[in-house]
Design a protein around this motif. Sequence first.
Motif, short mmCIF file in Angstrom:
data_model
loop_
_atom_site.label_atom_id
_atom_site.label_comp_id
_atom_site.label_asym_id
_atom_site.label_seq_id
_atom_site.Cartn_x
_atom_site.Cartn_y
_atom_site.Cartn_z
N THR A 166 22.35 63.69 0.12
CA THR A 166 22.51 62.20 0.55
C THR A 166 22.72 61.34 -0.64
OG1 THR A 166 21.39 62.46 2.63
CG2 THR A 166 21.46 60.54 1.70
N VAL A 167 23.87 60.56 -0.49
CA VAL A 167 23.98 59.71 -1.41
C VAL A 167 23.99 58.27 -0.78
CG1 VAL A 167 25.84 58.43 -2.90
CG2 VAL A 167 25.69 61.08 -2.70
N ARG A 168 22.88 57.30 -1.33
CA ARG A 168 22.67 56.12 -0.72
C ARG A 168 22.24 54.99 -1.72
NH1 ARG A 168 16.80 57.66 2.30
NH2 ARG A 168 15.50 57.30 0.44
N PHE A 169 22.16 53.85 -1.16
CA PHE A 169 21.79 52.82 -1.88
C PHE A 169 22.62 52.27 -2.92
CE2 PHE A 169 17.24 53.66 -0.20
CZ PHE A 169 17.57 53.22 1.09
N GLY A 170 23.93 52.66 -3.04
CA GLY A 170 24.56 52.09 -4.20
C GLY A 170 25.11 50.61 -3.94
N ARG A 171 25.21 49.86 -4.82
CA ARG A 171 25.47 48.39 -4.78
C ARG A 171 26.26 48.10 -6.37
NH1 ARG A 171 23.63 43.96 -2.27
NH2 ARG A 171 23.45 42.07 -3.33
N ASN A 172 27.43 47.90 -5.85
CA ASN A 172 28.46 47.99 -6.84
C ASN A 172 28.69 46.39 -7.03
OD1 ASN A 172 30.61 47.78 -8.49
ND2 ASN A 172 31.87 49.49 -7.84
N THR A 173 28.33 45.76 -8.16
CA THR A 173 28.63 44.37 -8.22
C THR A 173 29.74 44.01 -9.45
OG1 THR A 173 26.91 44.34 -10.33
CG2 THR A 173 26.32 43.91 -7.74
N GLN A 174 30.52 45.01 -9.81
CA GLN A 174 31.41 44.76 -10.90
C GLN A 174 32.51 43.57 -10.46
OE1 GLN A 174 31.34 46.27 -14.02
NE2 GLN A 174 29.21 46.59 -13.61
N PRO A 175 33.10 43.11 -11.44
CA PRO A 175 34.01 41.87 -10.81
C PRO A 175 35.31 42.61 -10.60
CG PRO A 175 33.86 42.03 -13.37
CD PRO A 175 32.84 43.04 -12.76
N SER A 176 35.79 41.79 -9.56
CA SER A 176 37.08 42.05 -8.96
C SER A 176 38.23 42.07 -10.04
CB SER A 176 37.39 41.18 -7.67
OG SER A 176 38.80 41.55 -7.14
N GLY A 177 38.95 43.18 -10.03
CA GLY A 177 40.12 42.98 -10.98
C GLY A 177 39.58 43.45 -12.19
N ALA A 178 38.50 44.10 -12.59
CA ALA A 178 38.15 44.47 -13.91
C ALA A 178 39.18 45.69 -14.34
CB ALA A 178 36.87 45.34 -13.87
N ALA A 179 39.66 45.75 -15.61
CA ALA A 179 40.69 46.80 -16.02
C ALA A 179 40.25 47.99 -15.85
CB ALA A 179 40.99 46.49 -17.46
N ASP A 180 39.03 48.42 -15.63
CA ASP A 180 38.81 49.74 -15.65
C ASP A 180 38.41 50.21 -14.30
OD1 ASP A 180 36.37 48.43 -15.06
OD2 ASP A 180 35.06 49.54 -16.57
N PHE A 181 38.57 49.37 -13.27
CA PHE A 181 38.58 49.69 -11.77
C PHE A 181 36.94 50.00 -11.45
CE2 PHE A 181 43.09 49.51 -12.11
CZ PHE A 181 43.46 49.38 -11.01
N SER A 182 36.19 49.53 -12.31
CA SER A 182 34.76 49.81 -11.94
C SER A 182 34.24 49.07 -10.50
CB SER A 182 33.93 49.46 -13.02
OG SER A 182 34.12 48.04 -13.46
N PHE A 183 35.02 48.37 -10.04
CA PHE A 183 34.58 47.42 -8.69
C PHE A 183 34.99 48.19 -7.72
CE2 PHE A 183 38.98 46.27 -10.10
CZ PHE A 183 39.49 46.57 -8.86
N THR A 184 35.31 49.61 -7.75
CA THR A 184 35.65 50.45 -6.78
C THR A 184 34.67 51.31 -6.14
OG1 THR A 184 36.88 52.01 -7.95
CG2 THR A 184 38.07 50.11 -7.15
N GLY A 185 34.44 51.53 -4.91
CA GLY A 185 33.40 52.52 -4.42
C GLY A 185 31.98 52.02 -4.49
N GLY A 186 31.09 52.26 -3.46
CA GLY A 186 29.74 51.90 -3.53
C GLY A 186 28.76 53.19 -3.54
N GLY A 187 29.32 54.35 -2.86
CA GLY A 187 28.46 55.29 -2.94
C GLY A 187 29.19 56.61 -3.78
N ILE A 188 30.40 56.79 -3.39
CA ILE A 188 31.07 57.74 -4.35
C ILE A 188 32.57 57.24 -4.37
CG2 ILE A 188 32.08 60.16 -4.15
CD1 ILE A 188 29.91 61.02 -2.32
N ASP A 189 32.73 57.39 -5.84
CA ASP A 189 34.13 56.65 -6.39
C ASP A 189 34.74 58.00 -7.01
OD1 ASP A 189 36.21 55.10 -6.58
OD2 ASP A 189 35.26 54.29 -8.65
#
Length: 371
Positions: A162-185
């Motif tokens: 089980t993968v749970r309680f991910g909380r992705n707060t990275q800023p929209s438009g970040a060059a490394d696309f770190s703002f995508t996916g909460g549990g599995i990216d």
Amino acid sequence: HPEADVQLRPRFRGNRARARDPLRQPLRTRTRSAGAAAATVLPAAPNASFNVTKTADTNDGTCNADCSLREAISAANAAAGADSVIVPAGTYTLTLANGGGNNEDNNSNGDLDVNDATTITGAGSASTIIQAGTNSANGIDKVFAFNPICISAVTSSISNLTVRFGRNTQPSGAADFSFTGGGIDVCNTGAGGFTMSNVVVDQNTVLNGYGGGVNFDSFAANGTFSISGSTISNNQTTSTASIVKNGGGLNLFADQHNVNITNTTISGNTSAGEGGGVFVRHTNGGAVTISGSTISNNTAASRGGGVSNINLGASTLTINNDSVISSNVSQGLAGLAAEGGGIYSNANSTTTINEVTITNNAANGVGAPEQ
């Protein structure tokens, strides 16, 4: 209501002016943050096996008799060829937060970065629980990022956990696309692939992007991503800004790889944009097939309470083999269009529906109609 269950937008001849929709992914080539290029990795039998021996989130650089999940993944990243990580029963909570909230892709802290061909296997979804926090409000990051640098083909898999309680707060438009996916990216290129089987992805959140539970992405790719026997539930995208925030449960944003989803339940997810359960947008090709699966009780602020398909080019979406699309809602909030409570498919998309039950979906129509 004719738009409650299925909304298929007709194809039009000639020109039609239309305002650009800020809720849809921009048409662009996927790029990631800089990093040293790794050799192309093709599917292979595991060369080394790393056994997790403790639940604490530590990172001393060594996986030996005292080996955390993070240390096991780092060891697999460093080892040549395809490797395996064995995760026994237990609850594994990520505690090494990103310094200053800044993303990094080397598995030092924050999410678990899988950068090489790796098979991650738990003891069962009820027994092995990997979480980014102790509840849905205090997660330190998304939970997993597979091939986050995304400049080479990497084939990995995850199963029986089980993968749970991910909380992705990275800023929209970040060059490394770190703002995508909460549990599995997951990102890939070339023939790289990904397999997810017997996995529960539950209660994950993306605050400034898309793919609340799971995000699949690629560029210049022709591999295959698969989900089987899994549950994607109670995940969400939450932004109120005019950014891309689609795919509450599963976001499929790609070049032209194939995606197969079988015997999977996608339920109780919420999108602040389109696709409460599933959002599909492949640019240049690839087939997305949803077979023998249930998509139910999902909610989208805009189109496609269950599924929204805005594929382009030769991309296709097929839903078949006794799948069920039920009790999903397209809300039409804050001036957004309410279309396709169950399924929305736009004018450029090819959607095939065969042997599917579509029932009790709703397009509330409280927002502005499509312009």
